[in-house]
Design a protein around this motif. Structure first.
Motif, PDB file in Angstrom:
ATOM      1  N   ALA A  41       0.847  -1.198   0.000  1.00 41.86           N
ATOM      2  CA  ALA A  41       0.000   0.000   0.000  1.00 41.86           C
ATOM      3  C   ALA A  41       0.877   1.242   0.000  1.00 41.86           C
ATOM      4  CB  ALA A  41      -0.917   0.006   1.224  1.00 41.86           C
ATOM      5  N   HIS A  42       0.514   2.192  -0.854  1.00 39.60           N
ATOM      6  CA  HIS A  42       1.278   3.425  -0.973  1.00 39.60           C
ATOM      7  C   HIS A  42       0.365   4.558  -1.441  1.00 39.60           C
ATOM      8  CE1 HIS A  42       1.438   1.251  -4.819  1.00 39.60           C
ATOM      9  NE2 HIS A  42       1.307   2.444  -5.365  1.00 39.60           N
ATOM     10  N   GLN A  43       0.807   5.772  -1.205  1.00 41.07           N
ATOM     11  CA  GLN A  43       0.106   6.935  -1.735  1.00 41.07           C
ATOM     12  C   GLN A  43       0.163   6.856  -3.251  1.00 41.07           C
ATOM     13  OE1 GLN A  43      -1.333   9.856  -0.258  1.00 41.07           O
ATOM     14  NE2 GLN A  43      -1.755  10.653  -2.295  1.00 41.07           N
ATOM     15  N   ASP A  44      -0.926   7.209  -3.914  1.00 36.79           N
ATOM     16  CA  ASP A  44      -0.907   7.208  -5.375  1.00 36.79           C
ATOM     17  C   ASP A  44       0.197   8.141  -5.856  1.00 36.79           C
ATOM     18  OD1 ASP A  44      -1.755   8.417  -8.096  1.00 36.79           O
ATOM     19  OD2 ASP A  44      -2.873   6.554  -7.927  1.00 36.79           O
ATOM     20  N   VAL A  45       1.016   7.670  -6.788  1.00 32.64           N
ATOM     21  CA  VAL A  45       2.174   8.439  -7.250  1.00 32.64           C
ATOM     22  C   VAL A  45       1.827   9.488  -8.298  1.00 32.64           C
ATOM     23  CG1 VAL A  45       3.840   6.620  -6.716  1.00 32.64           C
ATOM     24  CG2 VAL A  45       2.781   6.685  -8.979  1.00 32.64           C
ATOM     25  N   ALA A  46       0.616   9.458  -8.813  1.00 33.56           N
ATOM     26  CA  ALA A  46       0.251  10.393  -9.881  1.00 33.56           C
ATOM     27  C   ALA A  46      -0.613  11.551  -9.416  1.00 33.56           C
ATOM     28  CB  ALA A  46      -0.472   9.649 -11.000  1.00 33.56           C
ATOM     29  N   TYR A  47      -1.348  11.377  -8.311  1.00 26.90           N
ATOM     30  CA  TYR A  47      -2.329  12.383  -7.891  1.00 26.90           C
ATOM     31  C   TYR A  47      -2.116  12.769  -6.429  1.00 26.90           C
ATOM     32  CZ  TYR A  47      -4.314  10.375 -12.078  1.00 26.90           C
ATOM     33  OH  TYR A  47      -4.478   9.913 -13.349  1.00 26.90           O
ATOM     34  N   PRO A  48      -1.740  14.022  -6.166  1.00 23.37           N
ATOM     35  CA  PRO A  48      -1.420  14.451  -4.798  1.00 23.37           C
ATOM     36  C   PRO A  48      -2.665  14.797  -3.968  1.00 23.37           C
ATOM     37  CG  PRO A  48      -1.037  16.258  -6.319  1.00 23.37           C
ATOM     38  CD  PRO A  48      -1.452  15.077  -7.144  1.00 23.37           C
ATOM     39  N   ILE A  49      -3.432  13.773  -3.627  1.00 23.29           N
ATOM     40  CA  ILE A  49      -4.589  13.934  -2.753  1.00 23.29           C
ATOM     41  C   ILE A  49      -4.274  13.212  -1.455  1.00 23.29           C
ATOM     42  CG2 ILE A  49      -7.035  13.430  -2.416  1.00 23.29           C
ATOM     43  CD1 ILE A  49      -7.343  13.486  -5.485  1.00 23.29           C
ATOM     44  N   LYS A  50      -4.337  13.927  -0.367  1.00 20.53           N
ATOM     45  CA  LYS A  50      -4.015  13.383   0.949  1.00 20.53           C
ATOM     46  C   LYS A  50      -4.840  12.135   1.240  1.00 20.53           C
ATOM     47  CE  LYS A  50      -5.504  15.689   4.473  1.00 20.53           C
ATOM     48  NZ  LYS A  50      -5.717  16.681   5.522  1.00 20.53           N
ATOM     49  N   GLY A  51      -4.153  11.022   1.480  1.00 23.84           N
ATOM     50  CA  GLY A  51      -4.819   9.782   1.837  1.00 23.84           C
ATOM     51  C   GLY A  51      -5.294   8.937   0.675  1.00 23.84           C
ATOM     52  N   LEU A  52      -4.944   9.299  -0.558  1.00 25.69           N
ATOM     53  CA  LEU A  52      -5.321   8.490  -1.727  1.00 25.69           C
ATOM     54  C   LEU A  52      -4.364   7.302  -1.789  1.00 25.69           C
ATOM     55  CD1 LEU A  52      -5.993   9.773  -5.347  1.00 25.69           C
ATOM     56  CD2 LEU A  52      -5.406   7.453  -4.734  1.00 25.69           C
ATOM     57  N   ILE A  53      -4.862   6.147  -1.413  1.00 19.85           N
ATOM     58  CA  ILE A  53      -4.020   4.960  -1.269  1.00 19.85           C
ATOM     59  C   ILE A  53      -4.282   3.962  -2.395  1.00 19.85           C
ATOM     60  CG2 ILE A  53      -3.526   2.957   0.226  1.00 19.85           C
ATOM     61  CD1 ILE A  53      -2.523   5.629   1.354  1.00 19.85           C
ATOM     62  N   ILE A  54      -3.202   3.363  -2.860  1.00 20.03           N
ATOM     63  CA  ILE A  54      -3.269   2.253  -3.804  1.00 20.03           C
ATOM     64  C   ILE A  54      -2.875   0.993  -3.040  1.00 20.03           C
ATOM     65  CG2 ILE A  54      -2.274   1.217  -5.884  1.00 20.03           C
ATOM     66  CD1 ILE A  54      -3.880   3.704  -6.500  1.00 20.03           C
ATOM     67  N   LEU A  55      -3.719  -0.004  -3.113  1.00 18.15           N
ATOM     68  CA  LEU A  55      -3.405  -1.314  -2.540  1.00 18.15           C
ATOM     69  C   LEU A  55      -3.168  -2.258  -3.708  1.00 18.15           C
ATOM     70  CD1 LEU A  55      -3.105  -3.229  -0.156  1.00 18.15           C
ATOM     71  CD2 LEU A  55      -5.607  -3.574  -0.240  1.00 18.15           C
ATOM     72  N   GLN A 146       3.274  19.064   1.340  1.00 19.04           N
ATOM     73  CA  GLN A 146       3.652  18.845   2.741  1.00 19.04           C
ATOM     74  C   GLN A 146       2.529  18.136   3.493  1.00 19.04           C
ATOM     75  OE1 GLN A 146       4.839  22.662   4.305  1.00 19.04           O
ATOM     76  NE2 GLN A 146       6.855  22.582   3.335  1.00 19.04           N
ATOM     77  N   GLU A 147       1.272  18.510   3.193  1.00 16.90           N
ATOM     78  CA  GLU A 147       0.127  17.843   3.824  1.00 16.90           C
ATOM     79  C   GLU A 147       0.043  16.384   3.387  1.00 16.90           C
ATOM     80  OE1 GLU A 147      -3.628  19.862   3.452  1.00 16.90           O
ATOM     81  OE2 GLU A 147      -2.718  21.806   3.885  1.00 16.90           O
ATOM     82  N   VAL A 148       0.267  16.126   2.110  1.00 19.86           N
ATOM     83  CA  VAL A 148       0.239  14.749   1.601  1.00 19.86           C
ATOM     84  C   VAL A 148       1.336  13.927   2.273  1.00 19.86           C
ATOM     85  CG1 VAL A 148       0.630  13.306  -0.446  1.00 19.86           C
ATOM     86  CG2 VAL A 148      -0.848  15.321  -0.609  1.00 19.86           C
ATOM     87  N   MET A 149       2.538  14.470   2.359  1.00 22.76           N
ATOM     88  CA  MET A 149       3.659  13.742   2.978  1.00 22.76           C
ATOM     89  C   MET A 149       3.397  13.513   4.469  1.00 22.76           C
ATOM     90  SD  MET A 149       5.736  12.864   0.710  1.00 22.76           S
ATOM     91  CE  MET A 149       5.060  13.042  -0.907  1.00 22.76           C
ATOM     92  N   ALA A 150       2.825  14.495   5.142  1.00 23.76           N
ATOM     93  CA  ALA A 150       2.501  14.341   6.566  1.00 23.76           C
ATOM     94  C   ALA A 150       1.436  13.253   6.745  1.00 23.76           C
ATOM     95  CB  ALA A 150       2.026  15.671   7.150  1.00 23.76           C
ATOM     96  N   ALA A 151       0.470  13.201   5.840  1.00 19.86           N
ATOM     97  CA  ALA A 151      -0.577  12.173   5.907  1.00 19.86           C
ATOM     98  C   ALA A 151       0.021  10.784   5.696  1.00 19.86           C
ATOM     99  CB  ALA A 151      -1.663  12.451   4.876  1.00 19.86           C
ATOM    100  N   ILE A 152       0.926  10.664   4.737  1.00 15.91           N
ATOM    101  CA  ILE A 152       1.594   9.377   4.495  1.00 15.91           C
ATOM    102  C   ILE A 152       2.336   8.942   5.754  1.00 15.91           C
ATOM    103  CG2 ILE A 152       3.419   8.195   3.200  1.00 15.91           C
ATOM    104  CD1 ILE A 152       2.721  10.098   0.843  1.00 15.91           C
ATOM    105  N   ASP A 153       3.077   9.877   6.344  1.00 11.50           N
ATOM    106  CA  ASP A 153       3.836   9.582   7.549  1.00 11.50           C
ATOM    107  C   ASP A 153       2.914   9.152   8.690  1.00 11.50           C
ATOM    108  OD1 ASP A 153       6.418   9.580   8.997  1.00 11.50           O
ATOM    109  OD2 ASP A 153       5.509  11.239  10.125  1.00 11.50           O
ATOM    110  N   SER A 154       1.809   9.855   8.877  1.00  9.80           N
ATOM    111  CA  SER A 154       0.861   9.520   9.944  1.00  9.80           C
ATOM    112  C   SER A 154       0.233   8.152   9.731  1.00  9.80           C
ATOM    113  CB  SER A 154      -0.239  10.586  10.021  1.00  9.80           C
ATOM    114  OG  SER A 154       0.295  11.832  10.389  1.00  9.80           O
ATOM    115  N   LEU A 155      -0.187   7.881   8.492  1.00 11.81           N
ATOM    116  CA  LEU A 155      -0.766   6.566   8.198  1.00 11.81           C
ATOM    117  C   LEU A 155       0.251   5.451   8.410  1.00 11.81           C
ATOM    118  CD1 LEU A 155      -2.864   7.220   4.955  1.00 11.81           C
ATOM    119  CD2 LEU A 155      -3.739   6.641   7.227  1.00 11.81           C
ATOM    120  N   THR A 156       1.468   5.679   7.920  1.00 14.55           N
ATOM    121  CA  THR A 156       2.519   4.667   8.033  1.00 14.55           C
ATOM    122  C   THR A 156       2.793   4.341   9.504  1.00 14.55           C
ATOM    123  OG1 THR A 156       3.490   5.398   5.962  1.00 14.55           O
ATOM    124  CG2 THR A 156       4.908   4.097   7.421  1.00 14.55           C
ATOM    125  N   LYS A 157       2.924   5.367  10.312  1.00 13.83           N
ATOM    126  CA  LYS A 157       3.181   5.153  11.748  1.00 13.83           C
ATOM    127  C   LYS A 157       2.028   4.420  12.406  1.00 13.83           C
ATOM    128  CE  LYS A 157       6.401   8.956  12.379  1.00 13.83           C
ATOM    129  NZ  LYS A 157       6.560  10.363  12.763  1.00 13.83           N
TER     130      LYS A 157
END
Length: 161
Positions: A41-55, A146-157
């Protein structure tokens, strides 16, 4: 080979983007959110929407019915875990799920969150494509990234405690 453009403008050429991401050949922006023996699972690499996850499945398959029993069980558990984290960590109340078998990539599910700013595009499934294009074309500024990266970090943790 297929040319892929990420949300940050970087392009790569790969045979299969999902294979490149799940095998670690390409590191997704912000890193891996959650990984199991069968899924990535990762943040979608094409669209910078906070929390848009690809499984994405780690195996190169195209259809849901190609999953083995262990993958089916893992898929539902991981999808549920991701969705709970989207709600609990990021406050995402609604999500569109997309899975299609005519993709050029292999089996993967998009988890596209709904935010208030998306309402101007409508509430039907047809609104999602314009939302994604809007994000790609208009949300690549430093503040949103920055919001997208912070969201990724929060979800990952939260998901890897």
């Amino acid at each position: 080979m297929k040319k892929i453009t990420f949300s940050n403008g970087r392009t790569v050429e790969v045979q299969c983007l999902s294979c490149a991401l799940t095998s670690g050949v390409i590191e997704p922006e912000g890193g891996v959110v959650l990984e199991t023996d069968y899924f990535h699972a990762h943040q979608d690499v094409a669209y910078p929407i906070k929390g848009l996850i690809i499984l994405a499945s780690k195996r190169h398959i195209k259809c849901f019915d190609e999953l083995i029993e262990e993958e089916k069980t893992d898929y539902i558990q991981v999808l549920s875990k991701l969705r709970k984290a989207q709600r609990d960590v990021l406050g995402i109340e609604s999500v569109y799920y997309f899975y299609n078998e005519d993709t050029t990539h292999h089996f993967h599910t998009w988890m596209v969150p709904r935010y208030d700013w998306i309402d101007k595009f409508g509430r039907l499934v047809e609104s999602v494509r314009p939302v994604l294009l809007h994000a790609r074309n208009n949300l690549n500024d430093n503040e949103n990234m920055q919001e997208v990266m912070a969201a990724i970090d929060s979800l990952t943790k939260a998901l890897n405690k």
